[in-house]
Design a protein around this motif. Structure first.
Motif, short mmCIF file in Angstrom:
data_model
loop_
_atom_site.label_atom_id
_atom_site.label_comp_id
_atom_site.label_asym_id
_atom_site.label_seq_id
_atom_site.Cartn_x
_atom_site.Cartn_y
_atom_site.Cartn_z
N VAL A 43 21.31 69.94 49.70
CA VAL A 43 20.41 70.36 50.77
C VAL A 43 20.11 71.85 50.65
O VAL A 43 18.96 72.28 50.73
CB VAL A 43 21.00 70.02 52.17
N LYS A 44 21.15 72.64 50.44
CA LYS A 44 20.99 74.09 50.30
C LYS A 44 20.12 74.42 49.09
O LYS A 44 19.25 75.30 49.15
CB LYS A 44 22.37 74.75 50.18
N ALA A 45 20.31 73.71 47.98
CA ALA A 45 19.51 73.95 46.78
C ALA A 45 18.03 73.61 47.00
O ALA A 45 17.14 74.30 46.50
CB ALA A 45 20.06 73.13 45.61
N ALA A 46 17.77 72.57 47.78
CA ALA A 46 16.39 72.13 48.01
C ALA A 46 15.65 73.00 49.02
O ALA A 46 14.45 73.22 48.89
CB ALA A 46 16.38 70.67 48.48
N THR A 47 16.37 73.48 50.03
CA THR A 47 15.70 74.16 51.15
C THR A 47 16.09 75.61 51.36
O THR A 47 15.39 76.34 52.05
CB THR A 47 16.00 73.43 52.48
N GLY A 48 17.23 76.00 50.83
CA GLY A 48 17.76 77.33 51.11
C GLY A 48 18.45 77.40 52.46
O GLY A 48 18.95 78.45 52.85
N ALA A 49 18.50 76.30 53.19
CA ALA A 49 19.09 76.26 54.53
C ALA A 49 20.34 75.39 54.53
O ALA A 49 20.51 74.51 53.69
CB ALA A 49 18.08 75.72 55.54
N GLU A 50 21.19 75.65 55.51
CA GLU A 50 22.44 74.89 55.67
C GLU A 50 22.17 73.60 56.44
O GLU A 50 21.19 73.50 57.19
CB GLU A 50 23.46 75.72 56.46
N VAL A 51 23.06 72.62 56.30
CA VAL A 51 23.01 71.42 57.13
C VAL A 51 23.25 71.87 58.58
O VAL A 51 24.24 72.55 58.86
CB VAL A 51 24.07 70.38 56.69
N PRO A 52 22.36 71.53 59.50
CA PRO A 52 22.48 72.02 60.88
C PRO A 52 23.48 71.23 61.70
O PRO A 52 23.89 70.14 61.33
CB PRO A 52 21.06 71.83 61.43
N GLN A 53 23.81 71.80 62.83
CA GLN A 53 24.63 71.12 63.82
C GLN A 53 23.77 70.04 64.49
O GLN A 53 22.55 70.01 64.35
CB GLN A 53 25.13 72.11 64.87
N THR A 54 24.42 69.18 65.27
CA THR A 54 23.73 68.12 66.00
C THR A 54 22.61 68.69 66.86
O THR A 54 22.79 69.67 67.56
CB THR A 54 24.75 67.36 66.89
N ARG A 55 21.43 68.03 66.78
CA ARG A 55 20.23 68.38 67.55
C ARG A 55 19.77 69.82 67.33
O ARG A 55 19.28 70.48 68.23
CB ARG A 55 20.45 68.08 69.04
#
Length: 188
Positions: A43-55
């Motif tokens: 996910v980080k490689a594809a978007t540069g962003a971390e997996v988010p918390q719920t909602r």
């Protein structure tokens, strides 16, 4: 090859808030174990962003990741990179119980901005849009009148709304009606 077009070709309406069809957006639905380090790295490689918390939604300069359910994320990437990123994601997750699918052309995206944006959405969605209850980075999946929708609020107080492309015209007209200047309720 045919020209690429968004669902409503940039439709726009200004009333209590400004509604704009945002154009083409790369979107990948990712299903899997969100606690997996392999999935988080992909996910980080594809978007540069971390997996988010719920909602919540996590953003970066190169993309975003929205929490959709306990085993589902929506990745937002540039439209012209979505095929490449989906393939890279599938390869990175080849040993995982996961699925990455390009859903870009099945979805439409709108922005809703201005002082009346919370009121416009509040009239059509069962969500508390008070500024203390719905803040920048919050993400929801819910109903927008009679159709499924998802949305988040960014730091600039602009809502981003995702719906199925097949109901884009309905969603635009629903928001337009809710944003009509004579329909002010004044709750938010």
């Amino acid at each position: 090859m045919s020209d690429l077009v968004s669902a409503l070709a940039g439709a726009r309406y200004a009333g209590l808030a400004t509604i704009e069809e945002a154009g083409l957006q790369g979107m990948i639905t990712l299903r899997g174990d969100l606690s997996s380090k392999t999935l988080q790295k992909a996910v980080k490689a594809a978007t540069g962003a971390e997996v988010p918390q719920t909602r919540r939604i996590s953003t970066s300069d190169s993309g975003a990741v929205a929490w959709m359910s306990p085993d589902e994320l929506l990745l937002l990437v540039p439209y012209d990179e979505v095929e490449e990123k989906t393939a890279a994601m599938a390869e990175a997750l080849s040993g995982e119980h996961a699925l990455a699918v390009n859903v870009s052309d099945a979805r439409a995206i709108f922005t809703l901005s201005g002082a009346g944006a919370r009121e416009v959405l509040g009239k059509v969605c069962p969500v508390d849009f008070d500024a203390s209850a719905f803040k920048a980075g919050d993400f929801r999946r819910t109903r927008m009148a009679q159709v499924a929708a998802a949305f988040w609020l960014d730091e600039a107080e602009t809502f981003h709304i995702v719906c199925f492309r097949s109901v884009a015209d309905y969603v635009f007209n629903l928001l337009k009606t809710s944003a009509h200047p004579q329909s002010r309720v004044g709750v938010y």
